[in-house]
Design a protein around this motif. Structure first.
Motif, mmCIF file in Angstrom:
data_model
loop_
_atom_site.group_PDB
_atom_site.id
_atom_site.type_symbol
_atom_site.label_atom_id
_atom_site.label_comp_id
_atom_site.label_asym_id
_atom_site.label_seq_id
_atom_site.Cartn_x
_atom_site.Cartn_y
_atom_site.Cartn_z
ATOM 1 N N VAL A 1 31.350 90.678 33.111
ATOM 2 C CA VAL A 1 31.024 90.150 31.782
ATOM 3 C C VAL A 1 29.517 90.194 31.557
ATOM 4 N N ILE A 2 28.742 89.854 32.586
ATOM 5 C CA ILE A 2 27.276 89.906 32.476
ATOM 6 C C ILE A 2 26.829 91.325 32.125
ATOM 7 N N LYS A 3 27.420 92.313 32.799
ATOM 8 C CA LYS A 3 27.039 93.704 32.563
ATOM 9 C C LYS A 3 27.505 94.173 31.179
ATOM 10 N N LYS A 4 28.778 93.930 30.846
ATOM 11 C CA LYS A 4 29.344 94.421 29.589
ATOM 12 C C LYS A 4 28.640 93.835 28.381
ATOM 13 N N PHE A 5 28.304 92.548 28.444
ATOM 14 C CA PHE A 5 27.716 91.878 27.287
ATOM 15 C C PHE A 5 26.197 91.696 27.413
ATOM 16 N N LYS A 6 25.628 92.347 28.435
ATOM 17 C CA LYS A 6 24.172 92.347 28.625
ATOM 18 C C LYS A 6 23.585 90.934 28.652
ATOM 19 N N LEU A 7 24.216 90.073 29.453
ATOM 20 C CA LEU A 7 23.743 88.688 29.604
ATOM 21 C C LEU A 7 22.675 88.642 30.689
ATOM 22 N N ASP A 8 21.897 87.566 30.698
ATOM 23 C CA ASP A 8 20.926 87.354 31.770
ATOM 24 C C ASP A 8 21.674 87.304 33.097
ATOM 25 N N LYS A 9 21.075 87.887 34.140
ATOM 26 C CA LYS A 9 21.757 87.939 35.434
ATOM 27 C C LYS A 9 22.102 86.561 35.976
ATOM 28 N N GLY A 10 21.303 85.569 35.650
ATOM 29 C CA GLY A 10 21.556 84.215 36.139
ATOM 30 C C GLY A 10 22.453 83.389 35.218
ATOM 31 N N ALA A 11 23.062 84.035 34.225
ATOM 32 C CA ALA A 11 23.890 83.295 33.259
ATOM 33 C C ALA A 11 25.036 82.584 33.969
ATOM 34 N N HIS A 12 25.263 81.342 33.584
ATOM 35 C CA HIS A 12 26.409 80.603 34.112
ATOM 36 C C HIS A 12 27.039 79.822 32.970
ATOM 37 N N GLY A 13 28.334 79.651 33.059
ATOM 38 C CA GLY A 13 29.081 78.969 32.002
ATOM 39 C C GLY A 13 30.166 79.889 31.494
ATOM 40 N N VAL A 14 30.400 79.848 30.176
ATOM 41 C CA VAL A 14 31.402 80.713 29.556
ATOM 42 C C VAL A 14 30.802 81.370 28.320
ATOM 43 N N LEU A 15 31.220 82.596 28.066
ATOM 44 C CA LEU A 15 30.735 83.350 26.923
ATOM 45 C C LEU A 15 31.626 83.086 25.715
ATOM 46 N N VAL A 16 30.995 82.809 24.575
ATOM 47 C CA VAL A 16 31.738 82.686 23.326
ATOM 48 C C VAL A 16 31.903 84.109 22.796
ATOM 49 N N LEU A 17 33.124 84.639 22.904
ATOM 50 C CA LEU A 17 33.385 86.011 22.477
ATOM 51 C C LEU A 17 33.554 86.086 20.959
ATOM 52 N N SER A 18 34.274 85.118 20.395
ATOM 53 C CA SER A 18 34.462 85.091 18.943
ATOM 54 C C SER A 18 34.738 83.661 18.499
ATOM 55 N N VAL A 19 34.510 83.401 17.206
ATOM 56 C CA VAL A 19 34.772 82.075 16.641
ATOM 57 C C VAL A 19 35.597 82.218 15.372
ATOM 58 N N LYS A 20 36.432 81.232 15.139
ATOM 59 C CA LYS A 20 37.259 81.211 13.934
ATOM 60 C C LYS A 20 36.367 80.878 12.737
ATOM 61 N N ALA B 1 37.525 78.867 19.340
ATOM 62 C CA ALA B 1 36.739 80.012 19.798
ATOM 63 C C ALA B 1 37.459 80.681 20.958
ATOM 64 N N LEU B 2 37.182 81.974 21.116
ATOM 65 C CA LEU B 2 37.712 82.713 22.252
ATOM 66 C C LEU B 2 36.609 82.754 23.305
ATOM 67 N N LEU B 3 36.903 82.208 24.497
ATOM 68 C CA LEU B 3 35.907 82.069 25.553
ATOM 69 C C LEU B 3 36.253 82.955 26.741
ATOM 70 N N LEU B 4 35.242 83.514 27.371
ATOM 71 C CA LEU B 4 35.420 84.328 28.575
ATOM 72 C C LEU B 4 34.661 83.702 29.734
ATOM 73 N N PRO B 5 35.277 83.679 30.919
ATOM 74 C CA PRO B 5 34.522 83.220 32.087
ATOM 75 C C PRO B 5 33.439 84.242 32.391
ATOM 76 N N ILE B 6 32.292 83.785 32.850
ATOM 77 C CA ILE B 6 31.197 84.706 33.151
ATOM 78 C C ILE B 6 31.277 85.144 34.607
ATOM 79 N N ASN B 7 31.358 86.457 34.766
ATOM 80 C CA ASN B 7 31.325 87.070 36.093
ATOM 81 C C ASN B 7 30.426 88.305 35.989
ATOM 82 N N LYS B 8 30.288 89.045 37.073
ATOM 83 C CA LYS B 8 29.386 90.204 37.052
ATOM 84 C C LYS B 8 29.766 91.217 35.981
#
Length: 197
Positions: free
Chosen positions: A17-36, A8-15
């Protein structure tokens, strides 16, 4: 970062990424951007848009944390993995089987542009993102692999040091056992030789 553990392609979560991908403001961890397609994450039900919060009970702060935790388990002879995944406002537990063989499979950066994603507005914007970021993805993949190996080497050193310390402390305690400064030979100063006279 490309996760060898999850395909999988993973992105670190920062402000951003939270804004671009419309994540919860309190999101922590890494975003799964895509999977094989057909890869580990895909087979185990981990989807693009998921946020990986924990692996094996350890919090994930950056993408490399996922591969380090999985590689540690594999090195210890375990292929059962547990992930805590935030999806759609709920946290779900995902149990996965990851083998050393699947972990060691080579992933070509050129193939990730065809991976499944539903996190971008359109597949063309995902392909553009991968195209623009491919050099950085390739560079980060090399440095991430070196980081995983370095972390495992440090674990081995720490294990060796702690077992040496355990050996040292057991040696010390055996030298001191029973020696509290008193003489336990049973001699209380009186003459009990049986001579009454």
């Amino acid at each position: 970062m490309i996760s060898k553990a999850l395909d999988a392609l993973l992105l670190p979560i920062n402000k951003g990424v939270i804004k671009k991908f419309k994540l919860d403001k309190g999101a922590h961890g890494v975003l799964v951007l895509s999977v094989k397609p057909g890869g580990v994450a895909d087979k185990q039900g981990i989807k693009p848009g998921d946020v990986l919060a924990e692996v094996q009970g350890h919090k994930v702060h950056k993408p490399i944390d996922v591969d380090v935790a999985v590689r540690r388990q594999l090195k210890a002879g375990h292929s059962d993995m547990s992930f805590s995944v935030a999806r759609g406002g709920a946290v779900i537990a995902v149990a996965a089987i990851i083998t050393l063989e699947s972990y060691n499979e080579t992933i070509a950066v050129s193939e990730i542009s065809s991976w499944e994603t539903d996190t971008m507005e359109s597949s063309s914007s995902y392909e553009e993102y991968v195209s623009v970021e491919s050099t950085e993805i390739e560079t980060s993949e090399e440095s991430e692999e070196a980081t995983v190996e370095e972390d495992l080497t440090q674990d081995e050193s720490a294990d060796a040091d702690s077992s040496d310390d355990a050996d040292d402390s057991s040696d010390d305690s055996s030298d001191d056992s029973g020696d509290d400064g008193s003489d336990d030979s049973g001699d209380d100063g009186s003459d009990d030789s049986g001579d009454d006279g």
